[in-house]
Design an enzyme around this catalytic site. Sequence first.
Site, PDB file in Angstrom:
ATOM      1  N   GLU A   1     147.271  87.031 -80.125  1.00 53.61           N
ATOM      2  CA  GLU A   1     147.071  85.848 -79.293  1.00 53.61           C
ATOM      3  C   GLU A   1     147.599  84.586 -79.966  1.00 53.61           C
ATOM      4  O   GLU A   1     148.154  83.705 -79.293  1.00 53.61           O
ATOM      5  CB  GLU A   1     145.584  85.684 -78.951  1.00 53.61           C
ATOM      6  CG  GLU A   1     145.062  86.689 -77.946  1.00 53.61           C
ATOM      7  CD  GLU A   1     145.775  86.586 -76.609  1.00 53.61           C
ATOM      8  OE1 GLU A   1     145.937  85.446 -76.105  1.00 53.61           O
ATOM      9  OE2 GLU A   1     146.170  87.630 -76.068  1.00 53.61           O
TER      10      GLU A   1
ATOM     11  N   CYS B   1     157.729  85.881 -55.653  1.00 55.66           N
ATOM     12  CA  CYS B   1     156.575  85.877 -54.754  1.00 55.66           C
ATOM     13  C   CYS B   1     156.514  87.131 -53.883  1.00 55.66           C
ATOM     14  O   CYS B   1     155.421  87.543 -53.466  1.00 55.66           O
ATOM     15  CB  CYS B   1     156.600  84.625 -53.874  1.00 55.66           C
ATOM     16  SG  CYS B   1     156.477  83.074 -54.821  1.00 55.66           S
TER      17      CYS B   1
ATOM     18  N   CYS C   1     147.942  82.825 -51.417  1.00 56.63           N
ATOM     19  CA  CYS C   1     148.417  81.775 -52.315  1.00 56.63           C
ATOM     20  C   CYS C   1     148.799  80.544 -51.494  1.00 56.63           C
ATOM     21  O   CYS C   1     149.696  80.600 -50.643  1.00 56.63           O
ATOM     22  CB  CYS C   1     149.625  82.275 -53.114  1.00 56.63           C
ATOM     23  SG  CYS C   1     150.351  81.014 -54.191  1.00 56.63           S
TER      24      CYS C   1
END
Length: 352
Positions: free
Chosen positions: A35, A196, A205
Amino acid sequence: MDWFARHLLAWFDRHGRKDLPWQRDPTPYRVWVSEIMLQQTRVQTVIPYYERFMARFPDVASLARADLDEVLHLWTGLGYYARGRNLHRAAIQIEQGGSGFPSTREGLEALPGVGRSTAAAVLALAYGKQAAILDGNVKRVLSRFHAVEGDVSRTATLNELWEHAGSHTPERRLGHYAQAIMDLGATVCVRRAPKCDLCPVAGRCKAFANGRAEEFPHRRRSRHKPVRRSRMYVIATHSGAFLLERRRAAGVWGGLWTPPQRSGDCTPMEICRELGIDERSVEQHRTGAVFRHTFSHFHLDIEPVYLVLDKKPGQAAEGERTRWYRPGGTQPVGMPAPAVKLLAGAVDGAAD
């Protein structure tokens, strides 16, 4: 589990990344290192660095015992070197604490370089605990899905995004959900030309519905980056040793080693006097082409000046701030990418 999480996890089961190096044995230490490395850095760039780092420092104890130079040496080329320094400091802090790797948000956020989202990622991915994450990819996904209009650098906007992040985080499959939403932002809901048509949550969305996906997230206009100029003196001997200076702890290259860097009007005569080099020992002197290295907030134009000496000067001896270094030697040092480039150029130039 709400609609968003259900559809996201169904997509992850089919398309999510499940064989990244840190996923194979997701201990808290391994997840934490990944991370930190992934902050502002792409997965494909991180993987080879991560694998080398883990081979040398397989656990927090080995990292805590290491010399900082070796840690930064393995970080060379990855950029944002404060991350490497913070990892080393945090490992020492964990070992000195004597309680093992932190397993709470408070304990994780007490580590240098660990913020709320990084702590949450470790909790979810390594411990399977419920924790909302909000890294750069997640901000983009949620700002588009909810059409969050505010500038994402502002506190009010971030608070709104944190609320959305928490509302969608399920009570089960925590690690899968955290990986799924990061994967969606990294592979589908990308910064430019988002895919998308492949998005599992496009049906609800708001940005997609209004044809505005690429407008989000909103950011303040970036200011014009100033340009700074400097010279780096690549001082070498015929035997192939280069004189390096350790940078002060603060700054973008803090703690790293570079050829002596001075202002653009510093002359070879001045640097020789400063370092105790007899000008008569300079056998070769050439100036290289200026090249630009870009940081997040400014451009640095570097003019390399190569000086070849007939012998090591007595005053420029090894110490806390200076070192004679041989590329490929057994003693590792942390150097930023431009320094590596300059030393390679000096070697290539000598070969020519």
